[in-house]
Design an enzyme around this catalytic site. Structure first.
Site: not given
Ligand code: IPM
Ligand code: MG
Length: 365
Positions: A147, A197, A229, A253, A257
């Protein structure tokens, strides 16, 4: 003298003003029951602020926020068409929200995924998966990573347009957010899921190295490492294995969600964004311009964010408890917001302001 606090109120765009109004009703109810005074200072922020003042985070708003003890903020963002009327860098996400996060270095983003028994059947997951509810604290690093890393765009020698965005972290930033994760785990079930990751990204390799260093200070906390993942799958299949999760900005982020999906609506996702000297509170979701002004927005996430403010900025744990309990009580009494009131479940649908009125009544009780 009675306790007093000054709160900056940034209503934002779309459904922002209407759900903020409901959070303010809840705050007034807390005020009358507790005797604590809250002075509210409204200031423009987001797309509407841009059209009204020429800036999406105007200097006057910065001042109001600087002077406030805490900030409560509605969602920002315009429809695709409206957004295009604003230069890219002034669009509310890049021009207001990210600068707000940076200004107060609100690196620690708490996103509770809270589905108590009263709300359990709103989850689209099977009852045997949800059991008597879900209760996860997702902790997202909020002021670094992709970001905020260096960006570049241009046309290469081959004539093709290209972009570069950089995922940047230094060890201090990683250490700070991991301490937050460990402390939260210590206060809860003493299990911390570290989402990473490291099989691909060297940012995750450094992250995990720092994690091993920080972990030494928290011998009572068990760390469970999980690839991002795999975490997405595991959250859907076995959400109750998670208690506290910590992760970098972009992973957070996306996975928060996903968590909104687990509990049945992003409207049930409040959040707290905490910096060293200042904190602000906002729903995890967007401004839903398509349903703005219709009285059908769910104010739960905004009222929940207010509860987080009481707890985290002012250590008003008892008062925050009143708010959570009032939110649950509305559902227990057989009511729900429009997004959740599936007639087959037998709930009576409430408008945005009816929901807020009822929460305020339960608080004041
Ligand atoms: C969130 C939102 C923001 C983000 C947007 C509005 C820029 O999706 O808080 O999760 O991506 O951080
Ligand atoms: Mg998001």
């Amino acid at each position: 003298m009675a306790e007093e606090h000054t709160i900056a109120v940034l209503e934002g765009d779309g459904i922002g003003p209407e759900i903020t109004a409901e959070a303010v009703k809840a705050l007034r109810a807390v005020e009358s029951r507790s005797g604590i005074r809250f002075h509210l200072r409204y200031a423009p922020f987001g797309g509407r602020a841009y059209f009204e003042t020429g800036a999406s985070f105007p200097p006057e708003t910065q001042k109001v926020c600087d002077e406030a003890d805490a900030i409560i903020k509605g969602p920002i963002g315009l429809s695709h068409e409206e957004s295009k009327k604003i230069p890219t860098h002034q669009q509310p996400e890049r021009g207001a929200l990210l600068p707000l996060r940076k200004r107060y270095n609100t690196f620690a983003n708490f996103r509770p995924v809270y589905l108590p028994p009263e709300l359990a059947h709103f989850s689209p997951l099977k009852p045997e998966v949800v059991g008597d509810g879900i209760n996860i604290m997702m902790i997202r690093e909020l002021v670094s990573g992709l970001y905020f890393g260096a960006k570049e765009e241009g046309t290469g020698e081959n004539g093709l347009r290209y972009v570069k965005e950089t995922l940047e972290y230094d060890e201090q930033q990683i250490r700070d957010i991991l301490h937050v994760g460990f402390k939260e785990a210590q206060n809860r079930k003493k299990v911390l899921h570290n989402v990473h990751k490291s099989n691909v990204l060297i940012s995750s390799v450094l992250w995990n190295t720092i994690l091993d260093e920080v972990a030494v200070n928290y011998p009572d906390v068990t760390v469970k490492n999980i690839l991002v993942d795999a975490a997405a799958t595991a959250m859907v299949l076995h959400p109750r294995q998670f208690d506290v999760m910590v992760m970098e900005n972009m992973f957070g982020d996306i996975l928060t969600d996903l968590a909104g999906g687990l509990v049945g609506s992003l409207g049930l996702m409040p959040s707290a964004c905490i910096g060293p000297h200042k904190a602000y509170y906002e729903p995890s979701h967007g401004s839903a311009p398509d349903i703005a002004g219709k009285g059908i927005a769910n104010p739960y996430s905004m009222i929940g964010s207010l509860a987080l403010m009481l707890e985290k900025s002012f250590a008003l744990t008892r008062e925050a408890g009143w708010v959570w309990e009032a939110l649950r009580a509305v559902f227990r009494e057989g009511y729900a917001t429009t997004d959740l009131a599936d007639p087959e479940l037998g709930y009576k649908a409430l408008t945005t302001s009816e929901f807020g009125d009822m929460v305020a009544r339960f608080i004041a009780f």
